[in-house]
Scaffold this active site. Sequence first.
Site, PDB file in Angstrom:
ATOM      1  N   CYS A  83       0.815  -1.220   0.000  1.00  0.00           N
ATOM      2  CA  CYS A  83       0.000   0.000   0.000  1.00  0.00           C
ATOM      3  C   CYS A  83       0.844   1.263   0.000  1.00  0.00           C
ATOM      4  O   CYS A  83       0.301   2.363  -0.129  1.00  0.00           O
ATOM      5  CB  CYS A  83      -0.935   0.009   1.206  1.00  0.00           C
ATOM      6  SG  CYS A  83      -1.938  -1.475   1.347  1.00  0.00           S
ATOM      7  N   CYS A 206     -13.184   0.518   8.461  1.00  0.00           N
ATOM      8  CA  CYS A 206     -12.347  -0.059   7.403  1.00  0.00           C
ATOM      9  C   CYS A 206     -12.445   0.749   6.117  1.00  0.00           C
ATOM     10  O   CYS A 206     -13.540   1.167   5.715  1.00  0.00           O
ATOM     11  CB  CYS A 206     -12.784  -1.496   7.119  1.00  0.00           C
ATOM     12  SG  CYS A 206     -12.905  -2.553   8.574  1.00  0.00           S
ATOM     13  N   SER A 207     -11.332   0.935   5.443  1.00  0.00           N
ATOM     14  CA  SER A 207     -11.349   1.582   4.134  1.00  0.00           C
ATOM     15  C   SER A 207     -11.918   0.625   3.092  1.00  0.00           C
ATOM     16  O   SER A 207     -11.864  -0.590   3.260  1.00  0.00           O
ATOM     17  CB  SER A 207      -9.943   2.025   3.736  1.00  0.00           C
ATOM     18  OG  SER A 207      -9.069   0.919   3.653  1.00  0.00           O
ATOM     19  N   LYS A 330     -10.454   6.211   4.246  1.00  0.00           N
ATOM     20  CA  LYS A 330     -11.755   5.756   4.717  1.00  0.00           C
ATOM     21  C   LYS A 330     -12.890   6.263   3.848  1.00  0.00           C
ATOM     22  O   LYS A 330     -13.804   5.509   3.501  1.00  0.00           O
ATOM     23  CB  LYS A 330     -11.960   6.205   6.180  1.00  0.00           C
ATOM     24  CG  LYS A 330     -13.315   5.837   6.759  1.00  0.00           C
ATOM     25  CD  LYS A 330     -13.458   4.318   6.878  1.00  0.00           C
ATOM     26  CE  LYS A 330     -14.890   3.909   7.159  1.00  0.00           C
ATOM     27  NZ  LYS A 330     -15.777   4.036   5.993  1.00  0.00           N
ATOM     28  N   HIS A 334      -9.303   3.798  -1.272  1.00  0.00           N
ATOM     29  CA  HIS A 334      -7.939   3.273  -1.121  1.00  0.00           C
ATOM     30  C   HIS A 334      -7.575   2.356  -2.289  1.00  0.00           C
ATOM     31  O   HIS A 334      -7.449   1.140  -2.126  1.00  0.00           O
ATOM     32  CB  HIS A 334      -7.851   2.538   0.217  1.00  0.00           C
ATOM     33  CG  HIS A 334      -6.496   2.022   0.563  1.00  0.00           C
ATOM     34  ND1 HIS A 334      -5.311   2.575   0.091  1.00  0.00           N
ATOM     35  CD2 HIS A 334      -6.116   0.971   1.361  1.00  0.00           C
ATOM     36  CE1 HIS A 334      -4.291   1.905   0.568  1.00  0.00           C
ATOM     37  NE2 HIS A 334      -4.742   0.924   1.337  1.00  0.00           N
TER      38      HIS A 334
END
Length: 376
Positions: A83, A206-207, A330, A334
């Site tokens: 990431c 959670c994203s 978020k 992402h």
Amino acid sequence: MRDVAVVGVGMTEFGEMWSQSLRTIWAEAALAALADAGVKKVDLITIGSMSPGLFVGQEHLASLLADELGMAGTAASRVESACASGGLALRTGFAEVASGLSDTVLVTGVEKMNDVDGADATYALGTAADQEWEGFHGITFPGLYAMLARAHMERYGTTVEQLAAVSVKNHANGLLNPHAQYRMKLTVESALQSTMVADPLRLMDCSPVTDGAAALVLTTVEHAKELSGDRPIVKITGSGLATDTITLANRDDLTELKAVRKAADRAYAMAGRKAEDLDVVEVHDCFTIAEIMATEAIGLFEPGKGAKAAEDGLTAIGGKIPVNTSGGLKSKGHPVGATGVAQVAEITTQLRGEAGERQVAGAKVGLAQNMGGSGG
């Protein structure tokens, strides 16, 4: 070293892009950055992308995407660090210009994550964990970050309401960002009523899984003065990179993101700055606990104080130090390879004074923090 500036910014909307391919969303962001910079040629293209082979069955992006942009023959390279791929693509471009190897660099990030089903996306993302010691035993990233959250709660008294406050704040910021994937109002109560994913993390901690691309154009400060017109020149004054063990079981302390702290210290030292100098910050909030731990690791708050700071509004726009004005991972989304580039796009937009309703008044110094996996 030569002084380096960001002179162009480009992004797609983030979300589920069923009618577009990886190459088309990448080209959209790249062309937007080139147009914003007012340049037509670059010496190098860097591409941050984590797992195009698993998500869309395509590797060898450097050659493919340079050709897609009509720049076949231009030097190009793909950078991968889970990431943090976008952040590393930026650092690569920065080093090229600073060293004199290149005068103008197109820095990009891209990921097309929704072309596979949820199980395959989970598998692809899971390759950023330790496959032998974590993945083999069935743990996924929500579970890994749930363990970090639980450790933080046990040591510092962090609460689920404070986790939810991070999500509420970032969704409020995302409402003001036309690029954001989820532009919706959230409350602490609604966040706490969302589906449990990995205790104590709920869905709203959670994203999301996201398609998207982002791009920047870097050049020397001298050239930037010729291109900028009336715009402020956004200079990159410091960059830090560090690693930690991927495997959580091998870490001394699950309440600290050691690689983030080391990288921040190195960036501050290079820039001749400290955390107190910052006006606006983008951090890697793949989960709400990640934002809390990142704000502590980069020195905005003392260890254990990040959760209370979010709850008290210190990290909101108009607060002591606005964090994730873009909506963060978020709300903004992402697309893992694009995230680090998109963070710097937001900081650049803020420092130019062009962020509209989410503008931080008087922003002069910003920081972006991008990490791979669970902080490796």
